[in-house]
Design a protein around this motif. Structure first.
Motif, PDB file in Angstrom:
ATOM      1  N   ALA A  34       2.216   6.421  -2.009  1.00  0.00           N
ATOM      2  CA  ALA A  34       2.382   5.067  -2.541  1.00  0.00           C
ATOM      3  C   ALA A  34       3.706   4.933  -3.280  1.00  0.00           C
ATOM      4  CB  ALA A  34       1.214   4.724  -3.466  1.00  0.00           C
ATOM      5  N   GLU A  35       4.085   5.976  -4.001  1.00  0.00           N
ATOM      6  CA  GLU A  35       5.380   5.983  -4.701  1.00  0.00           C
ATOM      7  C   GLU A  35       6.528   5.870  -3.705  1.00  0.00           C
ATOM      8  OE1 GLU A  35       8.087   9.340  -6.983  1.00  0.00           O
ATOM      9  OE2 GLU A  35       5.903   9.473  -7.132  1.00  0.00           O
ATOM     10  N   LEU A  36       6.434   6.624  -2.596  1.00  0.00           N
ATOM     11  CA  LEU A  36       7.505   6.610  -1.599  1.00  0.00           C
ATOM     12  C   LEU A  36       7.537   5.302  -0.822  1.00  0.00           C
ATOM     13  CD1 LEU A  36       7.121  10.277  -0.375  1.00  0.00           C
ATOM     14  CD2 LEU A  36       9.148   9.323  -1.485  1.00  0.00           C
ATOM     15  N   ALA A  37       6.386   4.667  -0.624  1.00  0.00           N
ATOM     16  CA  ALA A  37       6.360   3.369   0.060  1.00  0.00           C
ATOM     17  C   ALA A  37       7.039   2.297  -0.769  1.00  0.00           C
ATOM     18  CB  ALA A  37       4.918   2.974   0.364  1.00  0.00           C
ATOM     19  N   ALA A  38       6.984   2.432  -2.085  1.00  0.00           N
ATOM     20  CA  ALA A  38       7.716   1.553  -3.011  1.00  0.00           C
ATOM     21  C   ALA A  38       7.464   0.072  -2.739  1.00  0.00           C
ATOM     22  CB  ALA A  38       9.218   1.862  -2.944  1.00  0.00           C
ATOM     23  N   GLY A  39       6.206  -0.258  -2.478  1.00  0.00           N
ATOM     24  CA  GLY A  39       5.858  -1.647  -2.254  1.00  0.00           C
ATOM     25  C   GLY A  39       5.987  -2.121  -0.823  1.00  0.00           C
ATOM     26  N   GLY A  40       6.478  -1.256   0.079  1.00  0.00           N
ATOM     27  CA  GLY A  40       6.646  -1.631   1.478  1.00  0.00           C
ATOM     28  C   GLY A  40       5.482  -1.183   2.347  1.00  0.00           C
ATOM     29  N   ARG A  41       5.624  -1.389   3.649  1.00  0.00           N
ATOM     30  CA  ARG A  41       4.599  -1.015   4.615  1.00  0.00           C
ATOM     31  C   ARG A  41       4.711   0.470   4.965  1.00  0.00           C
ATOM     32  NH1 ARG A  41       5.573  -4.080   9.769  1.00  0.00           N
ATOM     33  NH2 ARG A  41       3.408  -3.546  10.290  1.00  0.00           N
ATOM     34  N   ALA A  42       3.552   1.061   5.295  1.00  0.00           N
ATOM     35  CA  ALA A  42       3.513   2.473   5.678  1.00  0.00           C
ATOM     36  C   ALA A  42       2.894   2.616   7.058  1.00  0.00           C
ATOM     37  CB  ALA A  42       2.713   3.284   4.668  1.00  0.00           C
ATOM     38  N   LEU A  43       3.395   3.585   7.822  1.00  0.00           N
ATOM     39  CA  LEU A  43       2.879   3.892   9.148  1.00  0.00           C
ATOM     40  C   LEU A  43       2.476   5.359   9.180  1.00  0.00           C
ATOM     41  CD1 LEU A  43       2.409   3.251  12.183  1.00  0.00           C
ATOM     42  CD2 LEU A  43       4.823   3.845  12.560  1.00  0.00           C
ATOM     43  N   GLU A  44       1.223   5.620   9.551  1.00  0.00           N
ATOM     44  CA  GLU A  44       0.761   7.002   9.668  1.00  0.00           C
ATOM     45  C   GLU A  44       0.733   7.416  11.132  1.00  0.00           C
ATOM     46  OE1 GLU A  44      -2.823  10.109   8.472  1.00  0.00           O
ATOM     47  OE2 GLU A  44      -2.909   8.037   7.742  1.00  0.00           O
ATOM     48  N   PHE A  45       1.469   8.492  11.451  1.00  0.00           N
ATOM     49  CA  PHE A  45       1.368   9.122  12.757  1.00  0.00           C
ATOM     50  C   PHE A  45       0.107   9.986  12.766  1.00  0.00           C
ATOM     51  CE2 PHE A  45       6.186   9.296  14.055  1.00  0.00           C
ATOM     52  CZ  PHE A  45       6.197   7.915  14.125  1.00  0.00           C
ATOM     53  N   ALA A  46      -0.703   9.900  13.845  1.00  0.00           N
ATOM     54  CA  ALA A  46      -1.957  10.648  13.951  1.00  0.00           C
ATOM     55  C   ALA A  46      -2.883  10.280  12.792  1.00  0.00           C
ATOM     56  CB  ALA A  46      -1.692  12.151  14.004  1.00  0.00           C
ATOM     57  N   ILE A  47      -3.255   9.017  12.748  1.00  0.00           N
ATOM     58  CA  ILE A  47      -4.026   8.484  11.620  1.00  0.00           C
ATOM     59  C   ILE A  47      -5.455   9.003  11.593  1.00  0.00           C
ATOM     60  CG2 ILE A  47      -4.792   6.394  12.818  1.00  0.00           C
ATOM     61  CD1 ILE A  47      -4.252   4.849  10.217  1.00  0.00           C
ATOM     62  N   GLY A  48      -5.970   9.463  12.728  1.00  0.00           N
ATOM     63  CA  GLY A  48      -7.297  10.052  12.769  1.00  0.00           C
ATOM     64  C   GLY A  48      -8.387   9.084  12.352  1.00  0.00           C
ATOM     65  N   THR A  49      -9.290   9.553  11.507  1.00  0.00           N
ATOM     66  CA  THR A  49     -10.401   8.726  11.038  1.00  0.00           C
ATOM     67  C   THR A  49     -10.073   7.992   9.742  1.00  0.00           C
ATOM     68  OG1 THR A  49     -11.433  10.521   9.764  1.00  0.00           O
ATOM     69  CG2 THR A  49     -12.053  10.329  12.093  1.00  0.00           C
ATOM     70  N   ALA A  57      -4.420   2.608   1.469  1.00  0.00           N
ATOM     71  CA  ALA A  57      -4.571   1.153   1.538  1.00  0.00           C
ATOM     72  C   ALA A  57      -5.279   0.620   0.296  1.00  0.00           C
ATOM     73  CB  ALA A  57      -5.331   0.770   2.803  1.00  0.00           C
ATOM     74  N   ALA A  58      -6.222   1.397  -0.235  1.00  0.00           N
ATOM     75  CA  ALA A  58      -6.928   0.978  -1.447  1.00  0.00           C
ATOM     76  C   ALA A  58      -5.993   0.908  -2.642  1.00  0.00           C
ATOM     77  CB  ALA A  58      -8.084   1.938  -1.733  1.00  0.00           C
ATOM     78  N   ARG A  59      -4.859   1.600  -2.574  1.00  0.00           N
ATOM     79  CA  ARG A  59      -3.843   1.518  -3.627  1.00  0.00           C
ATOM     80  C   ARG A  59      -2.926   0.313  -3.442  1.00  0.00           C
ATOM     81  NH1 ARG A  59      -2.505   6.105  -6.833  1.00  0.00           N
ATOM     82  NH2 ARG A  59      -3.894   7.891  -6.457  1.00  0.00           N
ATOM     83  N   GLY A  60      -3.169  -0.475  -2.409  1.00  0.00           N
ATOM     84  CA  GLY A  60      -2.379  -1.682  -2.187  1.00  0.00           C
ATOM     85  C   GLY A  60      -1.250  -1.535  -1.200  1.00  0.00           C
ATOM     86  N   VAL A  61      -1.164  -0.394  -0.512  1.00  0.00           N
ATOM     87  CA  VAL A  61      -0.106  -0.183   0.473  1.00  0.00           C
ATOM     88  C   VAL A  61      -0.594  -0.664   1.842  1.00  0.00           C
ATOM     89  CG1 VAL A  61       1.367   1.516   1.617  1.00  0.00           C
ATOM     90  CG2 VAL A  61       0.750   1.821  -0.797  1.00  0.00           C
ATOM     91  N   PRO A  62       0.101  -1.584   2.505  1.00  0.00           N
ATOM     92  CA  PRO A  62      -0.286  -1.982   3.864  1.00  0.00           C
ATOM     93  C   PRO A  62      -0.035  -0.825   4.834  1.00  0.00           C
ATOM     94  CG  PRO A  62       1.171  -3.611   2.838  1.00  0.00           C
ATOM     95  CD  PRO A  62       1.232  -2.384   1.985  1.00  0.00           C
ATOM     96  N   VAL A  63      -1.088  -0.365   5.505  1.00  0.00           N
ATOM     97  CA  VAL A  63      -1.007   0.818   6.361  1.00  0.00           C
ATOM     98  C   VAL A  63      -1.333   0.454   7.808  1.00  0.00           C
ATOM     99  CG1 VAL A  63      -1.843   3.163   6.787  1.00  0.00           C
ATOM    100  CG2 VAL A  63      -1.702   2.304   4.438  1.00  0.00           C
ATOM    101  N   SER A  64      -0.509   0.921   8.732  1.00  0.00           N
ATOM    102  CA  SER A  64      -0.793   0.873  10.158  1.00  0.00           C
ATOM    103  C   SER A  64      -0.813   2.307  10.676  1.00  0.00           C
ATOM    104  CB  SER A  64       0.280   0.064  10.904  1.00  0.00           C
ATOM    105  OG  SER A  64       0.292  -1.275  10.471  1.00  0.00           O
TER     106      SER A  64
END
Length: 245
Positions: A34-49, A57-64
């Motif tokens: 969340a610190e590294l996202a710095a308010g921006g969107r995050a993308l997880e490679f191999a997001i799994g389950t 996402a519960a910390r407020g980071v939009p995740v794809s």
């Protein structure tokens, strides 16, 4: 690789509150991301389950996410809808997601699931394609344990618990390691064996892959809490950054 992540494996993957799903593991992980996202969107490679994506996402980071295994995504969908965490089915080395991101991250040694150097370099380049200028790519990866491998011995025992034994066999010419997972049934002498192949990467090789994709190494720590990375660290959290301009 997608044949490893079957519906049966996906259904048993989550261990809420235990192991890699424990709060003491996930809290520092998601705090740092969340610190590294710095308010921006995050993308997880191999997001799994959604082990990391959901608490992030519960910390407020939009995740794809990008995920090769449809059964793993089906498990994610039991916990979050498509609108909450969009996921594209595909290979993290080449699949594209719409838009730009401030952060791309790849955790729990998963880059080693790509079994050639070419695929691993392509993964870095795919991360760069998704990032806005100045964006960060974060990788969590183990350090190859070849120092534990005596001459002439092709395997190491990683874990030897009453119900589980992990045996790793090495092909040092190709930088391949196969993990053999022996799960013992309580009260029985029988064991279930599962195997997972990997291509191990030294930190210096990982840094060169990053350079080829236009990244520079910003930091490397031994864990998500920021412990110093040393010659004895078994794993590392490496943060790579694109130029801001």
């Amino acid at each position: 690789m997608d044949e490893l992540w079957t519906r049966e494996v996906a259904a048993a993957y989550d261990t809420p509150g235990v192991g890699m799903f424990a709060d003491e593991v996930l809290e520092p992980t998601t705090e740092r991301l969340a610190e590294l996202a710095a308010g921006g969107r995050a993308l997880e490679f191999a997001i799994g389950t959604g082990r990391v994506a959901l608490p992030l996402a519960a910390r407020g980071v939009p995740v794809s996410g990008i995920e090769l295994s449809e059964p793993m995504v089906e498990q994610l969908r039991t916990k979050a809808g498509e609108t909450g965490i969009p996921v594209v089915i595909g290979d993290m080395a080449g699949t594209r997601v719409d838009g730009e991101f401030a952060l791309v991250y790849l955790v729990f040694n998963t880059i080693s699931n790509l079994l050639t150097q070419e695929e691993q370099v392509a993964c870095f380049r795919n991360a760069a394609r998704h990032l806005s200028p100045g964006g960060a790519f974060v990788i969590e990866l183990w350090v190859p344990e070849l120092r534990r491998l005596p001459p002439g011995t092709p395997a190491t025992v990683g874990i030897a618990d009453p119900g589980y034994i992990l045996l790793d066999t090495y092909d040092v010419l190709r930088q391949h390691v196969t993990s053999h997972h022996f799960h013992f049934t309580p009260g029985s002498t029988e064991a279930h064996l599962g195997r997972t192949p990997h291509r191990y990467i030294w930190p210096a090789e990982l840094d060169l892959m990053a350079q080829l994709a236009g990244f520079t190494l910003e930091s490397r720590h031994a864990d998500w809490s920021g412990a110093e990375f040393t010659a004895d660290s078994p794993s590392h959290i490496s943060v790579y950054r694109l130029p801001a301009d």
